[in-house]
Design an enzyme around this catalytic site. Structure first.
Site, PDB file in Angstrom:
ATOM      1  N   GLU A 133       2.841   3.310  -2.404  1.00  0.00           N
ATOM      2  CA  GLU A 133       3.482   3.486  -1.102  1.00  0.00           C
ATOM      3  C   GLU A 133       4.143   2.185  -0.636  1.00  0.00           C
ATOM      4  O   GLU A 133       3.673   1.103  -1.016  1.00  0.00           O
ATOM      5  CB  GLU A 133       2.465   3.980  -0.055  1.00  0.00           C
ATOM      6  CG  GLU A 133       1.350   3.003   0.245  1.00  0.00           C
ATOM      7  CD  GLU A 133       0.315   3.556   1.216  1.00  0.00           C
ATOM      8  OE1 GLU A 133      -0.213   4.661   1.002  1.00  0.00           O
ATOM      9  OE2 GLU A 133       0.026   2.843   2.185  1.00  0.00           O
ATOM     10  N   HIS A 171       0.751   6.921   6.137  1.00  0.00           N
ATOM     11  CA  HIS A 171      -0.374   5.988   6.316  1.00  0.00           C
ATOM     12  C   HIS A 171      -0.607   5.668   7.807  1.00  0.00           C
ATOM     13  O   HIS A 171      -0.536   4.507   8.218  1.00  0.00           O
ATOM     14  CB  HIS A 171      -0.138   4.704   5.507  1.00  0.00           C
ATOM     15  CG  HIS A 171      -1.419   3.977   5.191  1.00  0.00           C
ATOM     16  ND1 HIS A 171      -1.626   3.268   4.027  1.00  0.00           N
ATOM     17  CD2 HIS A 171      -2.584   3.832   5.891  1.00  0.00           C
ATOM     18  CE1 HIS A 171      -2.821   2.723   4.021  1.00  0.00           C
ATOM     19  NE2 HIS A 171      -3.423   3.059   5.147  1.00  0.00           N
ATOM     20  N   ARG A 207      -7.034   5.722  -0.037  1.00  0.00           N
ATOM     21  CA  ARG A 207      -6.054   4.769  -0.562  1.00  0.00           C
ATOM     22  C   ARG A 207      -5.239   5.463  -1.635  1.00  0.00           C
ATOM     23  O   ARG A 207      -5.768   6.317  -2.367  1.00  0.00           O
ATOM     24  CB  ARG A 207      -6.736   3.573  -1.229  1.00  0.00           C
ATOM     25  CG  ARG A 207      -7.071   2.431  -0.332  1.00  0.00           C
ATOM     26  CD  ARG A 207      -5.821   1.728   0.209  1.00  0.00           C
ATOM     27  NE  ARG A 207      -6.172   0.638   1.109  1.00  0.00           N
ATOM     28  CZ  ARG A 207      -6.357   0.764   2.432  1.00  0.00           C
ATOM     29  NH1 ARG A 207      -6.222   1.926   3.019  1.00  0.00           N
ATOM     30  NH2 ARG A 207      -6.648  -0.301   3.174  1.00  0.00           N
TER      31      ARG A 207
HETATM   32  C1  8YV Z   1      -4.281   0.110   8.138  1.00  0.00           C
HETATM   33  C2  8YV Z   1      -6.003   1.218   6.630  1.00  0.00           C
HETATM   34  O1  8YV Z   1      -3.528   0.425   9.239  1.00  0.00           O
HETATM   35  O2  8YV Z   1      -7.629  -0.039   7.764  1.00  0.00           O
HETATM   36  C3  8YV Z   1      -7.216   0.379   6.689  1.00  0.00           C
HETATM   37  O3  8YV Z   1      -7.798   0.128   5.615  1.00  0.00           O
HETATM   38  O4  8YV Z   1      -5.712   1.822   5.651  1.00  0.00           O
HETATM   39  C4  8YV Z   1      -5.140   1.317   7.862  1.00  0.00           C
HETATM   40  O5  8YV Z   1      -5.973   1.551   8.959  1.00  0.00           O
HETATM   41  C5  8YV Z   1      -3.351  -0.259   7.016  1.00  0.00           C
HETATM   42  O6  8YV Z   1      -4.076  -0.617   5.869  1.00  0.00           O
HETATM   43  C6  8YV Z   1      -2.443  -1.421   7.379  1.00  0.00           C
HETATM   44  O7  8YV Z   1      -3.122  -2.619   7.357  1.00  0.00           O
END
Ligand code: 8YV
Length: 326
Positions: free
Chosen positions: A269, A287, A240
């Site tokens: 972001e 991402h 993150r």
């Molecule tokens: C998501 C991610 O696509 O699942 C997660 O926690 O970081 C990604 O796989 C993104 O957060 C959008 O929801």
């Protein structure tokens, strides 16, 4: 019986929308549209459920403005966009989308590690720019991957999947640090050795961050931690934004305090720290670690099934605050 109304906060694949339409009155969001907080709250009023991404913040103010809301289903395994205490206090269920993305995300973590260690993005830009005129011995010579030491910070499902790739596929010496040590069987399956955070920083040739974001994890990797890493090391963040101090990292990369970094997530972001855009020894991706069509479909379907499971059958599949259900 009248159907509950739900909102899909960001555009999803048609088959997911179709599934939800069989059970609910669905309000969708056009592709490419991201609502402001005020617009999002406006659309959420009167809805019993919402399918969110990690980009929609669910907090006490939003919950107070949307008293009919019963469930927020996140299309993500991470849920640091949820104030889960506020949701529980308001009697609103939160669900996430775990497991279905584990292997795909681990594949990407490894792809980013290899692209970073072997300088794939940097050398491709060089070639496209027409700078390649001759072979030379040290042209984009990078770091070794096979047989090197892979450090993993955060040894949940995705961390373990990366460890297995490193140990079994690339003969890497895998070390990890985590809030709690894994049981012996899991450690053996991953061929991974538990070390202190200080040892992890000092010994890793490639350090991959896979820990969940919490306020306590903010800037887990900053200037002081980077200073403890090998000058030849690479740092990979697929966890993150906010886990790494991006400004400190950009400075360290420019000063070659570590060799290179691969980043799929960023503080604030989709904005990216401007200094990261000008250093050459960093691979930047938007991402996309879980982004394959089958995996994103599975994630969206799981998020849809959580809405159907709870609002239609009273049984969510992957609840985060199950006390709300009981
Ligand atoms: C998501 C991610 O696509 O699942 C997660 O926690 O970081 C990604 O796989 C993104 O957060 C959008 O929801």
């Amino acid at each position: 019986m009248t159907q509950d109304a739900i909102l899909i906060a960001r555009s999803v694949f048609p088959e997911v929308e179709d599934k939800l339409r069989q059970h609910f009155q669905v309000e969708t969001t056009p592709p490419g549209v991201v609502w402001s907080t005020a617009e999002f709250i406006e659309r959420l009023r009167g809805k019993a459920g919402v399918l969110t991404t990690g980009g929609e913040r669910i907090d006490a103010a939003l919950l107070a403005a949307c008293p009919q809301l019963k469930i927020v289903s996140n299309l993500a395994v991470g849920y640091n966009n949820f104030d889960l205490d506020a949701m529980s206090a308001a009697g609103v269920l939160g669900t996430n989308a775990p497991d279905v993305l584990t292997e795909t995300t681990a594949d990407f973590g490894f792809a980013l590690l290899m692209a970073t260690a072997r300088r794939i993005a940097e050398s491709e830009h060089y070639l496209r720019a027409g700078h390649w005129t001759q072979w030379s011995l040290d042209l984009f010579a990078g770091a070794e991957v096979h047989g090197s030491t892979l450090g993993i910070l955060g040894m949940g499902r995705i961390g373990q999947a990366i460890a297995r790739r490193g140990a079994h596929g690339f003969g890497m010496n895998v070390i990890y640090h985590n809030r709690s040590r894994l049981d012996a069987d899991t450690e053996a399956a991953c061929k991974a050795r538990f070390v202190s955070k200080a040892e992890l920083l000092a010994q890793a040739d490639h350090l991959v961050l896979v820990l969940p974001y919490t306020p306590a994890a903010h800037h887990t990797i900053g200037a002081a931690e980077i200073a403890q890493m090998k000058p030849t090391a690479t740092l990979i963040n697929i966890a993150r934004g906010g886990i790494v101090d991006d400004a400190a990292l950009a400075k360290a990369l420019r000063e070659k305090r570590i060799a290179a970094a691969g980043l799929d997530v960023f503080e604030g972001e989709p904005k990216v720290h401007p200094d990261l855009l000008t250093v050459p020894n960093v691979v930047l991706t938007p991402h996309i670690a879980s982004a394959t069509i089958p995996t994103r479909t599975a994630m969206a379907m799981l998020a849809a099934d959580n809405l159907i499971g709870y609002l239609v059958h009273g049984k969510p599949l992957t609840p985060l605050n199950p006390e709300v259900v009981a």
